[in-house]
Design an enzyme around this catalytic site. Structure first.
Site, PDB file in Angstrom:
ATOM      1  N   CYS A 133     -35.498 -22.717 -28.355  1.00 61.20           N
ATOM      2  CA  CYS A 133     -35.977 -24.012 -29.012  1.00 61.20           C
ATOM      3  C   CYS A 133     -35.671 -25.330 -28.028  1.00 61.20           C
ATOM      4  O   CYS A 133     -34.549 -25.879 -28.044  1.00 61.20           O
ATOM      5  CB  CYS A 133     -35.293 -24.156 -30.203  1.00 61.20           C
ATOM      6  SG  CYS A 133     -36.007 -25.561 -31.094  1.00 61.20           S
ATOM      7  N   CYS A 136     -34.816 -28.448 -29.961  1.00 56.34           N
ATOM      8  CA  CYS A 136     -33.636 -28.503 -30.386  1.00 56.34           C
ATOM      9  C   CYS A 136     -32.475 -28.785 -29.296  1.00 56.34           C
ATOM     10  O   CYS A 136     -31.826 -29.559 -29.721  1.00 56.34           O
ATOM     11  CB  CYS A 136     -33.009 -27.255 -31.280  1.00 56.34           C
ATOM     12  SG  CYS A 136     -34.392 -26.489 -32.131  1.00 56.34           S
ATOM     13  N   ASP A 137     -32.586 -28.153 -28.265  1.00 56.96           N
ATOM     14  CA  ASP A 137     -31.460 -28.019 -27.264  1.00 56.96           C
ATOM     15  C   ASP A 137     -31.647 -28.746 -26.000  1.00 56.96           C
ATOM     16  O   ASP A 137     -30.863 -28.660 -24.998  1.00 56.96           O
ATOM     17  CB  ASP A 137     -31.316 -26.482 -27.123  1.00 56.96           C
ATOM     18  CG  ASP A 137     -30.726 -25.932 -28.195  1.00 56.96           C
ATOM     19  OD1 ASP A 137     -30.089 -26.586 -29.139  1.00 56.96           O
ATOM     20  OD2 ASP A 137     -30.989 -24.486 -28.385  1.00 56.96           O
TER      21      ASP A 137
END
Ligand code: NDP
Length: 302
Positions: A133, A136-137
């Site tokens: 992701c 997200c990261d």
């Protein structure tokens, strides 16, 4: 104590949420169950540019809009992990970590999960350099060099997202002709810090001090990267369905035009079903069809 509903929807991705909206507006007693964040895969999508009504919207914003709509309509939404689904006396019994529920009609909208490469050190380095992701990261890799693995729309969309954060993004693709839409390929070409390497098969992740330090390519050379984002497609999320004798094709649930499965009273919609096109637009449409099919069934039985 077991609570009973006319309909339970498992999965609050865009398909499950659409079904819930239609059912609630038809005055049907519905429960929407989700184990993660409302919006599902949308939360992990950087930009959506092919959803009618929005020339461009980022995934988390669309997910938040959907959640606001659930709240506005006072849909019964609960955060719970489904453990088993059984059929007893024609009712569906849903056992979750927050309690047991029964329903006359069940909609399965559990979607898909990212496919894994299944190569050495992949599992071990998740959260230590390996991610599925970018949204997200990605920020953990500011001004660093990362790899994106895959050649489809997801890989290129997320490479574009990462190119705004990272120093360099290297897309590793196993063949010599990308699968992604031409428009995304053109956008990627315009980015100076995106490089596409063809005929590149990752064969091992290299670990240093419990952190990713590189990727072995084609069993030979090592590419030094601090992050690797894997976008090689998805697998249907059907783990919790094992007690049901559903019909599948390639592990995806087979439904008819009304979104009915082979089991009476059980419907499925969104990315968990076997179909040709996995898009937000198709997922919403299937959610609406499943809901209205149930509404008609309830009316017929009254
Ligand atoms: P896809 O299945 O389209 O692509 C997966 C990619 O990963 C392919 O390039 C495939 O290679 C590669 N791959 C698969 N397995 C491996 C492996 N073991 N090792 C290395 N590479 C591998 O998945 P996406 O997630 O990109 O897209 C899923 C669906 O969602 C598609 O229908 C897509 O069109 C849609 N989508 C649409 C978007 C949009 O319209 N904007 C955005 C994102 C997704 P190969 O090509 O060789 O098979």
């Amino acid at each position: 104590m077991t609570s009973h509903f006319n309909c339970i929807i498992i999965g609050a991705g865009i398909s499950g949420i659409t079904a819930a909206i239609y059912l609630k507006r038809a005055n049907i007693n519905v429960l929407l169950l989700e184990k993660e964040m409302p919006g599902g895969q949308i939360n992990k999508t950087y930009k959506i540019e092919n959803y009618p009504g929005f020339s461009s919207i980022d995934g988390p914003t669309l997910a938040q809009n959907l959640y606001d709509q659930i709240k506005q309509l006072e849909i019964d939404y609960r955060y719970g992990n489904v453990e088993t689904i059984k059929i007893k006396d024609n009712q569906k019994v849903i056992k979750t970590d927050i309690g047991e529920y029964t329903c006359d009609y069940l909609i399965i909208a559990t979607g898909r999960v990212p496919r894994k490469l299944n190569i050495e050190n992949e599992q071990k380095l998740i959260g230590h350099g390996i991610s599925y992701c970018a949204i997200c990261d990605g920020s953990f890799f500011k001004d660093e060099t990362v790899a994106v693995i895959g050649g489809g729309n997801s890989a290129l969309e997320e490479a574009l997202y990462l190119s705004n954060i990272c120093k360099k993004v290297i897309v590793l693709y196993r063949k010599d002709n990308l699968r992604a839409d031409q428009i995304l390929q053109d956008q990627a070409k315009e980015k100076e810090n995106i490089e596409i390497r063809y005929n590149s098969v990752p064969t091992k992740f290299i670990e240093e001090n419990n952190q990713l330090s590189g990727i072995e390519i084609n069993n030979t050379k090592i590419l030094k990267v601090s992050g690797a984002f894997i976008y090689i497609g998805y697998e249907p999320n059907n783990e919790i369905l094992k007690d049901l004798l559903l019909e599948y094709e390639d592990n995806y649930i087979i439904v008819n035009q009304k979104m009915e499965t082979n089991i009476d009273g059980i419907y499925a919609c969104g990315d968990i079903i076997k179909k040709d096109l996995y898009q937000l637009t198709t997922a919403t449409s299937e959610g609406a069809i499943a809901a209205m099919s149930i509404k008609h069934k309830i009316s017929e039985n009254q």
